[in-house]
Enzyme design. Structure first.
Site, PDB file in Angstrom:
ATOM      1  N   CYS A   1      -3.660 -57.471 119.363  1.00  0.00           N
ATOM      2  CA  CYS A   1      -4.078 -58.555 118.469  1.00  0.00           C
ATOM      3  C   CYS A   1      -3.032 -58.670 117.369  1.00  0.00           C
ATOM      4  O   CYS A   1      -2.183 -57.807 117.209  1.00  0.00           O
ATOM      5  CB  CYS A   1      -5.421 -58.236 117.844  1.00  0.00           C
ATOM      6  SG  CYS A   1      -6.700 -57.924 119.075  1.00  0.00           S
TER       7      CYS A   1
ATOM      8  N   ARG B   1       0.556 -62.458 120.456  1.00  0.00           N
ATOM      9  CA  ARG B   1      -0.086 -61.146 120.605  1.00  0.00           C
ATOM     10  C   ARG B   1      -1.527 -61.260 121.086  1.00  0.00           C
ATOM     11  O   ARG B   1      -2.168 -60.262 121.410  1.00  0.00           O
ATOM     12  CB  ARG B   1      -0.060 -60.405 119.275  1.00  0.00           C
ATOM     13  CG  ARG B   1       1.327 -60.116 118.766  1.00  0.00           C
ATOM     14  CD  ARG B   1       1.259 -59.429 117.435  1.00  0.00           C
ATOM     15  NE  ARG B   1       0.713 -58.092 117.575  1.00  0.00           N
ATOM     16  CZ  ARG B   1       1.425 -56.995 117.723  1.00  0.00           C
ATOM     17  NH1 ARG B   1       2.741 -57.073 117.756  1.00  0.00           N
ATOM     18  NH2 ARG B   1       0.858 -55.821 117.852  1.00  0.00           N
TER      19      ARG B   1
ATOM     20  N   TRP C   1      -6.957 -60.766 121.077  1.00  0.00           N
ATOM     21  CA  TRP C   1      -6.951 -60.653 122.536  1.00  0.00           C
ATOM     22  C   TRP C   1      -8.101 -59.713 122.836  1.00  0.00           C
ATOM     23  O   TRP C   1      -8.048 -58.521 122.543  1.00  0.00           O
ATOM     24  CB  TRP C   1      -5.639 -60.063 123.020  1.00  0.00           C
ATOM     25  CG  TRP C   1      -5.508 -60.015 124.515  1.00  0.00           C
ATOM     26  CD1 TRP C   1      -5.159 -61.039 125.348  1.00  0.00           C
ATOM     27  CD2 TRP C   1      -5.732 -58.874 125.352  1.00  0.00           C
ATOM     28  NE1 TRP C   1      -5.160 -60.607 126.647  1.00  0.00           N
ATOM     29  CE2 TRP C   1      -5.502 -59.294 126.688  1.00  0.00           C
ATOM     30  CE3 TRP C   1      -6.107 -57.560 125.122  1.00  0.00           C
ATOM     31  CZ2 TRP C   1      -5.633 -58.433 127.769  1.00  0.00           C
ATOM     32  CZ3 TRP C   1      -6.235 -56.692 126.202  1.00  0.00           C
ATOM     33  CH2 TRP C   1      -5.990 -57.141 127.519  1.00  0.00           C
TER      34      TRP C   1
ATOM     35  N   ASN D   1      -6.547 -54.142 114.880  1.00  0.00           N
ATOM     36  CA  ASN D   1      -5.853 -54.165 116.160  1.00  0.00           C
ATOM     37  C   ASN D   1      -5.960 -52.769 116.754  1.00  0.00           C
ATOM     38  O   ASN D   1      -5.692 -51.793 116.057  1.00  0.00           O
ATOM     39  CB  ASN D   1      -4.379 -54.536 115.928  1.00  0.00           C
ATOM     40  CG  ASN D   1      -3.569 -54.516 117.212  1.00  0.00           C
ATOM     41  OD1 ASN D   1      -4.114 -54.663 118.296  1.00  0.00           O
ATOM     42  ND2 ASN D   1      -2.264 -54.334 117.086  1.00  0.00           N
ATOM     43  N   GLY D   2      -6.390 -52.655 117.997  1.00  0.00           N
ATOM     44  CA  GLY D   2      -6.509 -51.333 118.626  1.00  0.00           C
ATOM     45  C   GLY D   2      -7.914 -51.125 119.153  1.00  0.00           C
ATOM     46  O   GLY D   2      -8.653 -52.077 119.382  1.00  0.00           O
TER      47      GLY D   2
ATOM     48  N   GLU E   1      10.407 -58.655 140.164  1.00  0.00           N
ATOM     49  CA  GLU E   1      10.391 -59.265 138.836  1.00  0.00           C
ATOM     50  C   GLU E   1      10.178 -60.783 138.928  1.00  0.00           C
ATOM     51  O   GLU E   1       9.419 -61.369 138.143  1.00  0.00           O
ATOM     52  CB  GLU E   1      11.701 -58.927 138.105  1.00  0.00           C
ATOM     53  CG  GLU E   1      11.941 -59.661 136.798  1.00  0.00           C
ATOM     54  CD  GLU E   1      10.851 -59.471 135.758  1.00  0.00           C
ATOM     55  OE1 GLU E   1       9.980 -58.614 135.926  1.00  0.00           O
ATOM     56  OE2 GLU E   1      10.849 -60.244 134.791  1.00  0.00           O
TER      57      GLU E   1
ATOM     58  N   LYS F   1       7.116 -62.926 137.343  1.00  0.00           N
ATOM     59  CA  LYS F   1       7.328 -64.031 136.386  1.00  0.00           C
ATOM     60  C   LYS F   1       6.587 -65.269 136.847  1.00  0.00           C
ATOM     61  O   LYS F   1       5.908 -65.919 136.069  1.00  0.00           O
ATOM     62  CB  LYS F   1       8.840 -64.301 136.301  1.00  0.00           C
ATOM     63  CG  LYS F   1       9.347 -64.751 135.012  1.00  0.00           C
ATOM     64  CD  LYS F   1       9.583 -63.681 133.975  1.00  0.00           C
ATOM     65  CE  LYS F   1       8.647 -62.541 133.949  1.00  0.00           C
ATOM     66  NZ  LYS F   1       8.949 -61.462 133.078  1.00  0.00           N
TER      67      LYS F   1
ATOM     68  N   GLU G   1       2.652 -64.853 136.613  1.00  0.00           N
ATOM     69  CA  GLU G   1       2.030 -64.776 135.288  1.00  0.00           C
ATOM     70  C   GLU G   1       2.036 -66.106 134.549  1.00  0.00           C
ATOM     71  O   GLU G   1       1.122 -66.387 133.788  1.00  0.00           O
ATOM     72  CB  GLU G   1       2.615 -63.645 134.440  1.00  0.00           C
ATOM     73  CG  GLU G   1       3.911 -63.928 133.748  1.00  0.00           C
ATOM     74  CD  GLU G   1       4.456 -62.730 132.982  1.00  0.00           C
ATOM     75  OE1 GLU G   1       3.769 -62.234 132.097  1.00  0.00           O
ATOM     76  OE2 GLU G   1       5.591 -62.312 133.280  1.00  0.00           O
TER      77      GLU G   1
ATOM     78  N   HIS H   1       6.693 -55.696 158.662  1.00  0.00           N
ATOM     79  CA  HIS H   1       5.657 -54.660 158.814  1.00  0.00           C
ATOM     80  C   HIS H   1       4.295 -55.146 158.320  1.00  0.00           C
ATOM     81  O   HIS H   1       3.418 -54.325 158.062  1.00  0.00           O
ATOM     82  CB  HIS H   1       6.077 -53.388 158.075  1.00  0.00           C
ATOM     83  CG  HIS H   1       7.306 -52.747 158.653  1.00  0.00           C
ATOM     84  ND1 HIS H   1       7.333 -52.189 159.911  1.00  0.00           N
ATOM     85  CD2 HIS H   1       8.567 -52.627 158.163  1.00  0.00           C
ATOM     86  CE1 HIS H   1       8.546 -51.722 160.170  1.00  0.00           C
ATOM     87  NE2 HIS H   1       9.324 -51.989 159.120  1.00  0.00           N
TER      88      HIS H   1
ATOM     89  N   LYS I   1       1.328 -60.587 124.757  1.00  0.00           N
ATOM     90  CA  LYS I   1       2.504 -59.731 124.696  1.00  0.00           C
ATOM     91  C   LYS I   1       2.091 -58.434 123.994  1.00  0.00           C
ATOM     92  O   LYS I   1       1.145 -58.438 123.222  1.00  0.00           O
ATOM     93  CB  LYS I   1       3.598 -60.441 123.888  1.00  0.00           C
ATOM     94  CG  LYS I   1       4.978 -60.085 124.360  1.00  0.00           C
ATOM     95  CD  LYS I   1       5.988 -61.050 123.871  1.00  0.00           C
ATOM     96  CE  LYS I   1       7.370 -60.647 124.306  1.00  0.00           C
ATOM     97  NZ  LYS I   1       7.618 -60.913 125.737  1.00  0.00           N
TER      98      LYS I   1
HETATM   99  C1  F6R Z   1       5.970 -59.640 131.971  1.00  0.00           C
HETATM  100  C2  F6R Z   1       5.775 -58.864 130.756  1.00  0.00           C
HETATM  101  C3  F6R Z   1       5.056 -57.573 130.848  1.00  0.00           C
HETATM  102  C4  F6R Z   1       5.785 -56.507 129.998  1.00  0.00           C
HETATM  103  C5  F6R Z   1       4.977 -55.198 129.977  1.00  0.00           C
HETATM  104  C6  F6R Z   1       5.708 -54.110 129.226  1.00  0.00           C
HETATM  105  O1  F6R Z   1       6.664 -60.818 131.723  1.00  0.00           O
HETATM  106  O2  F6R Z   1       6.173 -59.275 129.696  1.00  0.00           O
HETATM  107  O3  F6R Z   1       4.933 -57.154 132.167  1.00  0.00           O
HETATM  108  O4  F6R Z   1       7.051 -56.306 130.539  1.00  0.00           O
HETATM  109  O5  F6R Z   1       3.733 -55.433 129.368  1.00  0.00           O
HETATM  110  O6  F6R Z   1       5.950 -54.465 127.907  1.00  0.00           O
HETATM  111  P1  F6R Z   1       7.004 -53.684 127.025  1.00  0.00           P
HETATM  112  O7  F6R Z   1       8.341 -53.918 127.607  1.00  0.00           O
HETATM  113  O8  F6R Z   1       6.860 -54.286 125.660  1.00  0.00           O
HETATM  114  O9  F6R Z   1       6.626 -52.242 127.069  1.00  0.00           O
END
Ligand code: F6R
Length: 599
Positions: free
Chosen positions: A2, A27, A70, A96-97, A475, A479, A482, A498, A594
């Site tokens: 958050c 966040r 969040w 937050n937490g 990756e 991307k 998400e 397989h 994030k």
């Molecule tokens: C995907 C993404 C997440 C972060 C993951 C780790 O686009 O952003 O998968 O990579 O939550 O986050 P960090 O790098 O901040 O530890």
């Protein structure tokens, strides 16, 4: 997870707090709220984004706290939105937490009136009990904290208190020192348009903030926290004319890379000059590296493993941080554990690092965030210097993480004498050319956009690659899923036959990494298997080597073992344009945020 903000000073605090929350929305963005202290304490909060939060224009309070959420405990509703108050409505708390013992505390607080399903709400009631017992707000917060278990960053106001009390335990909090007041944020973006002078709180800190400054206590003692200047400003945190942060951050990659590389390659001597504090004798003695990370950072770790192994004699293991376990019998003295994390706050990664440390292992963080929790816990940290990344989907930080890991690989192998001078020169030359190779791909965006719009409505997308192409396949699928919510999977190309080949139809484009460093010849066999079943293939190939078996090719500048990394940029653009075509909320995808500070 958050976002917390706070302000006390000459400005109208509702405006400063709202700006702060807008900046922190990445966040968490399922509900938002603000508590303002004037003649009385006013709380405005509701489900939805901060833009929907209406605060009367007559509101002129000069201090307050805010929160963007969040949700973990309880759905995103008006009631569960922060701030939460005590029974009297005089105390307001944002958090937050996680408070892990909140159930027990709620029972102990039997006579109190609870209005939400959150764990947070126990905090104002605990503070209320201490205030009733005669403590002032700071002392009441300190005593309440002794009863909490879990991780938290909190900010607290009281109707009769001329200030804000803030505390942190395992969750970030930063204080901003401005000419026109003092600021509080989960991170610097909360207030960077007002000040770049910041103090990072440490675990166990309780701070009193008023309009003229801050006083910090830890374990009952007054402590000093230095004031540092952040080296980026509000422009870096804005959209700079792009429709989305993600688009801006994809386009910032050449700059981010130049910042990552600058001063870290000795051109004359032909080696990496990283500012590593770990002792040479230790690095010479290790026989194993464990890389721990989550999501995109984990994929950067997988890419690094492929780069490291031909360079060094150290064996490299890459673990999802949430799956990391150290077993008995492991030689912990000869192991280096590298945590890769953009935010430096990811709970799973922090837990993995704590486990490694408790077993006596040496730890190194590769991170973007100065002052983050991980930097305080590891033995050494290397910064990727990518600048703020606001879009929830990680983009520019991936390429920078891989680059710093590649530099670290050459640094280590030179130290251990395992790298032939020619190999080092080749990789360092590729690293130097990386920003311009990425720029060439960015300049070809319109071709990638056309492909994205042609295939946006597909049933599913599969990404395949080998060696250095495999982490990029994973990756790229992450991307795409998400931000577009499309079904997207990354497979090791050889695994397709397989099982996953059963999923391939005319409506499932397969994107194949056919670059240098990705064992393209063998992947071509898999491409033919797909085309034989009518699946359209988009191949990423080296410039000048288009592949006749692919329905489409995207040409990537020749760049040795870093070429698949450049392909990743093309596939970030592909994901972006598919999501845009589908009208998705690109910077704030559903259910995500994030910086994931819960396990
Ligand atoms: C995907 C993404 C997440 C972060 C993951 C780790 O686009 O952003 O998968 O990579 O939550 O986050 P960090 O790098 O901040 O530890």
């Amino acid at each position: 997870m958050c976002g917390i903000t706070g302000y006390i000073g000459e400005h109208t605090s509702s405006a400063v707090l709202k700006t702060g929350l807008q900046n922190l929305e990445y966040r968490g963005y399922d509900s938002a709220g603000i508590a303002l202290v004037g003649d009385e304490l006013q709380v405005y909060k509701q489900q939805g984004t901060i833009d929907g939060l209406s605060i009367p224009t007559t509101e002129t309070a000069t201090h307050g706290i805010g929160h963007t959420r969040w949700s973990t405990h309880g759905e995103p509703t008006d009631e569960n939105a922060h701030p939460h108050t005590d029974c009297s409505g005089d105390v307001a708390v944002v958090h937050n937490g996680i408070i892990s013992n909140y159930d027990d505390l709620k029972q102990e607080l039997g006579g109190h009136l609870f209005e939400s399903e959150t764990d947070t709400e126990v905090i104002p009631h605990l503070i209320e009990e201490e205030l009733t017992a005669g403590a002032d707000l700071r002392a009441a917060v300190m005593r309440a904290l002794t009863r909490l278990e879990g991780s938290f960053a909190i900010a607290v106001t009281h109707v009769e208190y001329d200030g804000i009390v803030a505390a942190r335990q395992d969750s970030p909090l930063v204080i901003g020192h401005g000419d026109e007041g003092m600021y509080l944020g989960s991170d610097v973006t909360a207030f960077v348009e007002y000040t770049q002078q910041v103090s990072y709180l440490e675990d166990g800190d309780v701070a009193h903030i008023d309009a003229t400054g801050m006083t910090v206590f830890n374990d009952g003692e007054r402590v000093t926290r230095s004031v540092q200047t952040v080296d980026w400003d509000a422009t870096a945190a804005g959209k700079a004319g792009h429709d989305h942060y993600m688009h801006k951050e994809i386009h910032e990659q050449p700059t981010a890379l130049r910042q990552a590389i600058s001063g870290r390659i000795d051109e004359l001597a032909g080696h990496a000059t990283l500012e590593v504090d770990l002792r040479d004798a230790f690095l010479e003695s290790i026989d194993e590296i464990h890389i721990v990370a989550c999501g995109t950072s984990y994929h950067a770790g997988l890419y690094a493993k492929e780069l490291f192994e031909p360079l060094t004699d150290v064996s490299v293991r890459v673990d999802l941080a949430s799956e990391y376990r150290v077993h008995d019998g492991h030689d912990t003295q000869r192991t280096l554990v590298i945590a890769v994390t953009q935010s430096g706050e990811t709970a799973d990664t922090l837990t993995a690092i704590r486990q490694a440390k408790s077993c006596g292992m040496t730890t190194l963080a590769i991170t973007n965030t100065v002052g983050s929790t991980i930097t305080r816990e590891v033995d050494d940290a290397l910064f990727i210097k990518a600048g703020p990344e606001i879009g929830v989907a990680a983009t520019k930080t991936f390429v920078s993480q891989v680059t710093i890991l590649a530099l670290f690989g050459t640094y280590l192998s030179r130290l251990r004498g395992t790298l032939a001078a020619g190999d080092a020169a080749d990789l360092l030359a590729n690293i130097r050319q990386l920003p311009s190779a990425v720029q060439i791909v960015l300049d070809a965006e319109s071709q990638i956009q056309r492909l994205a719009s042609q295939y946006a409505d597909s049933e599913a997308f599969f990404f395949i690659g080998r060696a250095l192409g495999y982490p990029v396949a994973l990756e790229s699928a992450l991307k795409l899923k998400e931000i577009s919510y499309a079904h997207a999977e990354g497979f090791a190309a050889g695994e397709l036959k397989h099982g996953p080949l059963a999923l391939v139809t005319e409506d499932t484009p397969v994107i194949a990494l056919l670059n240098s460093g990705a064992i393209a010849d063998q992947t071509r066999t898999n491409v033919k298997e797909v085309e034989a079943r009518g699946g359209p293939v988009v191949g990423l190939t080296t410039t000048g080597q288009p592949d006749s078996f692919c329905r489409h090719t995207i040409e990537i500048p020749e760049l040795g073992r870093l070429e698949p990394l450049v392909s990743n940029v093309a596939l970030q653009l592909f994901a972006y344009h598919v999501a845009n075509e589908l009208g998705r909320s690109i910077d704030k995808p559903r259910n995500l945020a994030k910086s994931v500070t819960v396990e």
